[in-house]
Design a protein around this motif. Structure first.
Motif, PDB file in Angstrom:
ATOM      1  N   ARG A 166       0.841  -1.209   0.000  1.00 32.26           N
ATOM      2  CA  ARG A 166       0.000   0.000   0.000  1.00 32.26           C
ATOM      3  C   ARG A 166       0.872   1.254   0.000  1.00 32.26           C
ATOM      4  O   ARG A 166       0.608   2.215  -0.721  1.00 32.26           O
ATOM      5  CB  ARG A 166      -0.944  -0.008   1.199  1.00 32.26           C
ATOM      6  CG  ARG A 166      -2.004   1.080   1.098  1.00 32.26           C
ATOM      7  CD  ARG A 166      -3.057   0.962   2.161  1.00 32.26           C
ATOM      8  NE  ARG A 166      -2.509   1.153   3.499  1.00 32.26           N
ATOM      9  CZ  ARG A 166      -3.229   1.062   4.612  1.00 32.26           C
ATOM     10  NH1 ARG A 166      -4.506   0.742   4.549  1.00 32.26           N
ATOM     11  NH2 ARG A 166      -2.677   1.253   5.792  1.00 32.26           N
ATOM     12  N   GLY A 207      -9.535  -8.011   6.327  1.00 32.35           N
ATOM     13  CA  GLY A 207      -9.017  -7.163   5.264  1.00 32.35           C
ATOM     14  C   GLY A 207      -8.930  -5.687   5.579  1.00 32.35           C
ATOM     15  O   GLY A 207      -8.763  -4.886   4.682  1.00 32.35           O
ATOM     16  N   LEU A 208      -9.062  -5.303   6.864  1.00 33.10           N
ATOM     17  CA  LEU A 208      -8.962  -3.883   7.215  1.00 33.10           C
ATOM     18  C   LEU A 208      -7.848  -3.702   8.240  1.00 33.10           C
ATOM     19  O   LEU A 208      -7.599  -4.576   9.060  1.00 33.10           O
ATOM     20  CB  LEU A 208     -10.282  -3.385   7.824  1.00 33.10           C
ATOM     21  CG  LEU A 208     -11.538  -3.508   6.956  1.00 33.10           C
ATOM     22  CD1 LEU A 208     -12.749  -3.014   7.722  1.00 33.10           C
ATOM     23  CD2 LEU A 208     -11.375  -2.726   5.659  1.00 33.10           C
ATOM     24  N   GLU A 219      -9.000   0.929   7.436  1.00 33.23           N
ATOM     25  CA  GLU A 219      -8.620   1.160   6.040  1.00 33.23           C
ATOM     26  C   GLU A 219      -8.337  -0.179   5.362  1.00 33.23           C
ATOM     27  O   GLU A 219      -7.761  -1.080   5.984  1.00 33.23           O
ATOM     28  CB  GLU A 219      -7.353   2.028   5.963  1.00 33.23           C
ATOM     29  CG  GLU A 219      -7.523   3.436   6.486  1.00 33.23           C
ATOM     30  CD  GLU A 219      -8.506   4.233   5.652  1.00 33.23           C
ATOM     31  OE1 GLU A 219      -8.526   4.070   4.421  1.00 33.23           O
ATOM     32  OE2 GLU A 219      -9.273   5.020   6.242  1.00 33.23           O
ATOM     33  N   PRO A 220      -8.689  -0.306   4.091  1.00 34.60           N
ATOM     34  CA  PRO A 220      -8.457  -1.573   3.390  1.00 34.60           C
ATOM     35  C   PRO A 220      -6.969  -1.901   3.256  1.00 34.60           C
ATOM     36  O   PRO A 220      -6.171  -1.023   2.953  1.00 34.60           O
ATOM     37  CB  PRO A 220      -9.056  -1.352   1.996  1.00 34.60           C
ATOM     38  CG  PRO A 220      -9.828  -0.100   2.064  1.00 34.60           C
ATOM     39  CD  PRO A 220      -9.352   0.689   3.243  1.00 34.60           C
ATOM     40  N   THR A 264      -6.953  -4.257  -2.304  1.00 33.34           N
ATOM     41  CA  THR A 264      -7.896  -3.549  -3.182  1.00 33.34           C
ATOM     42  C   THR A 264      -9.218  -4.296  -3.294  1.00 33.34           C
ATOM     43  O   THR A 264     -10.292  -3.703  -3.156  1.00 33.34           O
ATOM     44  CB  THR A 264      -7.257  -3.377  -4.580  1.00 33.34           C
ATOM     45  OG1 THR A 264      -5.980  -2.769  -4.400  1.00 33.34           O
ATOM     46  CG2 THR A 264      -8.111  -2.511  -5.486  1.00 33.34           C
ATOM     47  N   CYS A 265      -9.124  -5.579  -3.589  1.00 28.71           N
ATOM     48  CA  CYS A 265     -10.359  -6.362  -3.648  1.00 28.71           C
ATOM     49  C   CYS A 265     -10.025  -7.843  -3.591  1.00 28.71           C
ATOM     50  O   CYS A 265      -8.850  -8.234  -3.688  1.00 28.71           O
ATOM     51  CB  CYS A 265     -11.165  -6.035  -4.905  1.00 28.71           C
ATOM     52  SG  CYS A 265     -10.296  -6.386  -6.420  1.00 28.71           S
ATOM     53  N   TRP A 266     -11.049  -8.622  -3.404  1.00 26.68           N
ATOM     54  CA  TRP A 266     -10.896 -10.079  -3.257  1.00 26.68           C
ATOM     55  C   TRP A 266     -11.916 -10.780  -4.154  1.00 26.68           C
ATOM     56  O   TRP A 266     -13.072 -10.339  -4.258  1.00 26.68           O
ATOM     57  CB  TRP A 266     -11.119 -10.464  -1.788  1.00 26.68           C
ATOM     58  CG  TRP A 266     -11.209 -11.946  -1.551  1.00 26.68           C
ATOM     59  CD1 TRP A 266     -10.167 -12.792  -1.284  1.00 26.68           C
ATOM     60  CD2 TRP A 266     -12.388 -12.758  -1.548  1.00 26.68           C
ATOM     61  NE1 TRP A 266     -10.636 -14.073  -1.128  1.00 26.68           N
ATOM     62  CE2 TRP A 266     -12.001 -14.073  -1.292  1.00 26.68           C
ATOM     63  CE3 TRP A 266     -13.746 -12.485  -1.762  1.00 26.68           C
ATOM     64  CZ2 TRP A 266     -12.894 -15.138  -1.221  1.00 26.68           C
ATOM     65  CZ3 TRP A 266     -14.659 -13.541  -1.699  1.00 26.68           C
ATOM     66  CH2 TRP A 266     -14.231 -14.848  -1.425  1.00 26.68           C
ATOM     67  N   THR A 301     -14.078   1.733  -9.258  1.00 24.94           N
ATOM     68  CA  THR A 301     -13.832   0.972  -8.027  1.00 24.94           C
ATOM     69  C   THR A 301     -14.508  -0.391  -8.146  1.00 24.94           C
ATOM     70  O   THR A 301     -15.735  -0.465  -8.171  1.00 24.94           O
ATOM     71  CB  THR A 301     -14.419   1.712  -6.807  1.00 24.94           C
ATOM     72  OG1 THR A 301     -13.896   3.040  -6.812  1.00 24.94           O
ATOM     73  CG2 THR A 301     -14.068   1.005  -5.503  1.00 24.94           C
ATOM     74  N   ARG A 353     -15.538  -4.829  -3.595  1.00 26.45           N
ATOM     75  CA  ARG A 353     -14.475  -5.238  -2.680  1.00 26.45           C
ATOM     76  C   ARG A 353     -14.421  -6.763  -2.527  1.00 26.45           C
ATOM     77  O   ARG A 353     -13.357  -7.347  -2.436  1.00 26.45           O
ATOM     78  CB  ARG A 353     -14.710  -4.576  -1.328  1.00 26.45           C
ATOM     79  CG  ARG A 353     -13.435  -4.459  -0.587  1.00 26.45           C
ATOM     80  CD  ARG A 353     -13.351  -3.275   0.286  1.00 26.45           C
ATOM     81  NE  ARG A 353     -12.629  -3.680   1.470  1.00 26.45           N
ATOM     82  CZ  ARG A 353     -11.368  -4.105   1.443  1.00 26.45           C
ATOM     83  NH1 ARG A 353     -10.699  -4.180   0.311  1.00 26.45           N
ATOM     84  NH2 ARG A 353     -10.776  -4.465   2.557  1.00 26.45           N
ATOM     85  N   TYR A 354     -15.576  -7.391  -2.502  1.00 24.08           N
ATOM     86  CA  TYR A 354     -15.619  -8.853  -2.378  1.00 24.08           C
ATOM     87  C   TYR A 354     -16.474  -9.419  -3.503  1.00 24.08           C
ATOM     88  O   TYR A 354     -17.615  -8.975  -3.691  1.00 24.08           O
ATOM     89  CB  TYR A 354     -16.227  -9.276  -1.042  1.00 24.08           C
ATOM     90  CG  TYR A 354     -15.396  -8.857   0.149  1.00 24.08           C
ATOM     91  CD1 TYR A 354     -14.275  -9.583   0.523  1.00 24.08           C
ATOM     92  CD2 TYR A 354     -15.721  -7.716   0.865  1.00 24.08           C
ATOM     93  CE1 TYR A 354     -13.493  -9.184   1.598  1.00 24.08           C
ATOM     94  CE2 TYR A 354     -14.946  -7.314   1.945  1.00 24.08           C
ATOM     95  CZ  TYR A 354     -13.838  -8.045   2.305  1.00 24.08           C
ATOM     96  OH  TYR A 354     -13.062  -7.650   3.363  1.00 24.08           O
TER      97      TYR A 354
END
Ligand code: AHR
Length: 331
Positions: free
Chosen positions: A112, A132-133, A138-139, A142-144, A304, A307-308
């Protein structure tokens, strides 16, 4: 990013052209591919190999990518080293298929800080405190994109309850590598099934690390010791293959003397469902390459991505399964 966006727009145009009957070709004027570092768990199973192929096909040179693949041989430490190397090389994206859920926080902070988006595939990871935070909410990635392993396990347990009813079950449980989401979710489901069904007995439980060889050894050893059981709950297809080999070597008939429940639904395993050697096979879909490609395109466009993303998956038994269905599947 802009350069990549142009490349991806070009790629989209080429794909469109190809869909209309034309054939795509690389843009000769374009020389800077999108560089993706992919840390893969290993090559422990047919599922894993299908997953690697899917990534290589989607993130190919022809599609405008340079994919750096690192095989961690099922070792988290090797994955952390690979991620650090990717950061050092300044890749555009990192894709991580994590061996286990824990232990990623530090290296994800590093990614990051370097401004490199991290896409997690297949298994889940945990950040500090929440999934994941980081500690500030905060993440950490980026995504899963992956599977709901607990749901997969629940499907298997429901099939066992529906199929065997009040029949006493003596179960051998072959687990995946400890600490992986696939092991944690599927094991939690069987534990819940054992608690809810007093006529089910857990005879033995051991990790075959998702490999055929270890599973074959575990089942062979149990049989040599005279341990008797009528169900094997194998947390992936390759361990089912190993179990089947061991049963046959001991003169037992899989699907008759011992029922096998498995996960993944590889084509080879589905052939075994057709022959009756595997009784129930819960799908775990490895074809994440096009999904990752789509996410990268979204990021390149400044969008964006979700996220999941959980992949829809089914259950296969001999009922309704045909060779055509097996042949039409991508792995
Ligand atoms: O995480 C997915 C699991 O990992 C698959 O079920 C297994 O075959 C693989 O090794």
């Amino acid at each position: 990013m802009k350069k990549h966006l142009i490349m991806l727009l070009l790629l989209a145009a080429l794909l469109l052209l190809s869909a209309c009957g034309g054939s795509p070709s690389a843009d000769p004027e374009y020389t800077a591919p999108i560089v993706v570092g992919f840390s893969q768990v290993g090559a422990e199973s047919d599922w894993r190999n299908a997953n690697t192929r899917s990534m290589q096909t989607a993130l190919s040179a022809a599609n405008g990518f340079r994919l750096i693949l690192d095989d961690a041989q099922q070792k988290k430490e090797r994955q952390i080293t690979a991620l650090r190397n990717f950061i050092h090389q300044g890749v555009d994206y990192i894709v991580l298929a994590p061996t286990t859920e824990d232990g990623w926080d530090t290296v994800l902070y590093e990614a990051r800080a370097a401004g490199i988006p991290v896409i997690i595939i297949d298994r889940m990871i945990y950040g500090e405190g929440q999934i994941g935070l980081d500690e500030n909410g905060e993440p950490l990635f980026t995504c899963w994109i992956g599977s709901d392993f607990r749901t997969q396990g629940d499907k298997a347990v429901r099939w066992m309850e529906d199929t065997f009813g009040d029949e006493p079950l003596h179960i051998v449980h072959l687990q995946g590598n400890y600490g992986s989401s696939a092991q944690i979710g599927r094991t939690a489901s069987l534990d819940a099934g054992l608690a809810a069904n007093p006529h089910w007995t857990l005879v033995a439980r051991d990790s075959g690390d998702f490999t055929q060889a270890k599973a074959q050894e575990i089942i062979g050893t149990l049989l040599a010791r005279g341990v008797s059981f009528n169900v094997i709950f194998a947390e992936n297809d390759n361990m089912a293959y190993g179990a089947i080999e061991a049963l046959k070597a001991a003169g037992l008939t899989p699907g008759v003397d011992v029922h096998i429940i498995s996960f993944d639904a590889n084509q080879r395993a589905l052939e075994m469902v057709l022959t009756g050697e595997i009784s129930c096979n819960v799908e775990c879909n490895p074809l994440h390459g096009p999904r990752v490609l789509e996410v990268i395109m979204q990021l390149e466009r400044g969008e964006t991505p979700p996220r999941y993303t959980y992949v829809e998956e089914g259950v296969f038994t001999i009922d309704g399964l045909t060779q055509d269905i097996i042949d039409s599947r991508g792995y």
